[in-house]
Design a protein around this motif. Structure first.
Motif, PDB file in Angstrom:
ATOM      1  N   LEU A 307       0.822  -1.210   0.000  1.00 37.76           N
ATOM      2  CA  LEU A 307       0.000   0.000   0.000  1.00 37.76           C
ATOM      3  C   LEU A 307       0.855   1.258   0.000  1.00 37.76           C
ATOM      4  O   LEU A 307       2.014   1.223   0.402  1.00 37.76           O
ATOM      5  CB  LEU A 307      -0.915  -0.019   1.217  1.00 37.76           C
ATOM      6  CG  LEU A 307      -1.798  -1.277   1.325  1.00 37.76           C
ATOM      7  CD1 LEU A 307      -2.406  -1.373   2.702  1.00 37.76           C
ATOM      8  CD2 LEU A 307      -2.883  -1.245   0.254  1.00 37.76           C
ATOM      9  N   PRO A 308       0.249   2.411  -0.411  1.00 38.09           N
ATOM     10  CA  PRO A 308      -1.081   2.554  -0.995  1.00 38.09           C
ATOM     11  C   PRO A 308      -1.087   2.123  -2.461  1.00 38.09           C
ATOM     12  O   PRO A 308      -0.041   2.003  -3.085  1.00 38.09           O
ATOM     13  CB  PRO A 308      -1.356   4.048  -0.853  1.00 38.09           C
ATOM     14  CG  PRO A 308      -0.004   4.670  -0.954  1.00 38.09           C
ATOM     15  CD  PRO A 308       0.940   3.714  -0.282  1.00 38.09           C
ATOM     16  N   LYS A 321      -8.530   4.949  -4.676  1.00 36.06           N
ATOM     17  CA  LYS A 321      -7.268   4.827  -3.947  1.00 36.06           C
ATOM     18  C   LYS A 321      -7.534   4.007  -2.686  1.00 36.06           C
ATOM     19  O   LYS A 321      -8.553   4.179  -2.021  1.00 36.06           O
ATOM     20  CB  LYS A 321      -6.727   6.201  -3.566  1.00 36.06           C
ATOM     21  CG  LYS A 321      -5.442   6.120  -2.749  1.00 36.06           C
ATOM     22  CD  LYS A 321      -5.139   7.434  -2.057  1.00 36.06           C
ATOM     23  CE  LYS A 321      -4.028   7.241  -1.021  1.00 36.06           C
ATOM     24  NZ  LYS A 321      -3.789   8.439  -0.215  1.00 36.06           N
ATOM     25  N   ASP A 323      -5.664   2.489   0.969  1.00 38.41           N
ATOM     26  CA  ASP A 323      -4.496   2.535   1.858  1.00 38.41           C
ATOM     27  C   ASP A 323      -4.633   1.585   3.048  1.00 38.41           C
ATOM     28  O   ASP A 323      -4.071   1.806   4.107  1.00 38.41           O
ATOM     29  CB  ASP A 323      -4.234   3.967   2.346  1.00 38.41           C
ATOM     30  CG  ASP A 323      -5.439   4.588   3.030  1.00 38.41           C
ATOM     31  OD1 ASP A 323      -6.433   3.865   3.260  1.00 38.41           O
ATOM     32  OD2 ASP A 323      -5.390   5.790   3.337  1.00 38.41           O
TER      33      ASP A 323
END
Length: 403
Positions: A307-308, A321, A323
């Motif tokens: 991640l991210p 997105k 994370d």
């Protein structure tokens, strides 16, 4: 015909809540001169009567021009003809319990079999009963009384036995008048709320447009040009400082293809084995679409944790997105890693407003989406853009939450 509502205190000793001394607890049966199922007739393009169905009732209104017709025996039809003040009740399906108050009829109409018509005595205003049919207490009774494994339903007997508190007729008039006034205000507020939500979404999209055009934050001539940054990423690649799509790039900006700043991975190793989800489990299962988190799994193998990253729906070109560690629902996705010298939030902003719409059975990343050109600002400006956008979005989100 008028009826006199007599006290039912012995029968309703365990009342759900206290009512004024001039009110009475009673039932829909007691206040109704008729509770009648509709007719089983086929809808037609032409006919003598309009045939009102559950599906014709939307948001407490009916577009009568779109209601179909039917031919029905004239002698039998008299019993089912609708009149202003009738209340129709959906007795089955996903909308069970939904009601509609008939008002402003201009044509003869009857109603279909999945509806029940309630006609009240003159001592009870149908408008008051309709407001009761919108109350939380009413819906509690509907949920308790609905039966059926496949499709929930409430029959005429259950409907007739629903408890309803009835005030004196003059107070019914005052209640209906006051509620109508406040409901009108609430409708205006809701309409304004919807308009404002639309405006906020448009503002967010405009902010992102400004961000990728170099118009969101000020440029700093001392920033290292993006071309130098991209040369370090790929010394052999050629980058443009201008092109057909971005003819007025800000100083220090450069255009490259998405594939030049991203690496993709197939999600096969991270697909969830079981779709038996439970909110008590720890690992979210993701899709790149609107639902995003579709459930939680207790599986411990094959969890993505580099991640991210950005997840990309290969069919719809939706992206998100991410994370936090996750598993995925299916293989219809790419997992994208952005080069460490490029701000992932900046790329995510670009992708969130850049969609390809076409053949839903086509996979887009390799063939088209990865070839899209993205304007790249200097590294320091990327950070300023991301910070400014976050600040604005936070304020807009606070406005949305307060609506």
């Amino acid at each position: 015909m008028f009826i006199t509502l007599k006290p039912h205190k012995p029968h309703y000793e365990n009342v759900p809540f206290e009512i004024p001394s001039s009110w009475e607890w009673t039932t829909i049966n007691t206040i109704s001169k008729s509770i009648l199922y509709g007719v089983s007739e086929s809808a037609k393009t032409n006919g003598k009567y309009r045939l009102l169905r559950i599906t014709d009732i939307q948001n407490n209104s009916v577009q009568w021009d779109s209601v179909p017709y039917t031919d029905f025996d004239e002698n039998k039809a008299k019993s089912y003809l609708l009149s202003d003040g009738d209340i129709l009740f959906a007795r089955t399906g996903a909308t069970v319990g939904k009601s509609y108050l008939v008002q402003g009829l201009t044509e003869e109409a009857i109603y279909a079999s999945y509806l029940i018509r309630v006609q009240t005595y003159d001592a009870v205003l149908p408008q008051y009963v309709k407001f009761y049919f919108e109350s939380g207490y009413y819906w509690e009774q509907i949920e308790q009384g609905s039966v059926g494994v496949g499709q929930p339903n409430v029959n005429g007997t259950i409907l007739g036995n629903l408890h309803v508190p009835i005030p004196p007729i003059h107070e019914q008039f005052r209640i209906v008048s006051e509620l109508s006034k406040w409901m009108g205000i609430i409708d205006i507020i809701e309409m304004g709320k919807t308009d404002l939500q639309t405006i906020i979404k448009q503002v967010k999209s405009k902010i992102l447009d400004l961000a990728i055009q170099g118009k969101l934050v000020a440029q700093d001539p001392s920033d290292e040009p993006a071309s130098e940054l991209l040369k370090r990423i790929n010394p052999k690649a050629e980058f443009a400082c201008d092109n057909g799509h971005y003819t007025q790039l800000s100083d220090g900006w450069t255009v490259c293809r998405l594939e030049q700043v991203t690496n993709y991975e197939q999600p096969t190793a991270y697909i969830v084995n079981s779709t038996t989800y439970d909110d008590s489990y720890l690992t979210p299962v993701l899709t790149a679409g609107k639902s995003f988190i579709i459930g939680y799994t207790n599986e411990t193998a094959g969890i993505y944790s580099n991640l991210p990253c950005i997840i990309f729906d290969d069919f719809t070109t939706d992206s998100k997105k991410v994370d936090f560690p996750f598993k995925v629902k299916s293989s219809a996705m790419k997992i994208l890693k952005i080069h460490k010298d490029i701000e992932i939030d900046y790329v995510a902003m670009f992708m969130s407003i850049t969609r390809l719409v076409g053949d839903t059975h086509k996979r887009y990343w390799i063939s088209e989406y990865s070839k899209l050109e993205i304007p790249i600002p200097p590294k320091a400006e990327q950070k300023r853009i991301v910070y400014a956008a976050r600040e604005i979005f936070t304020q807009l989100d606070e406005i949305m939450e307060s609506l």
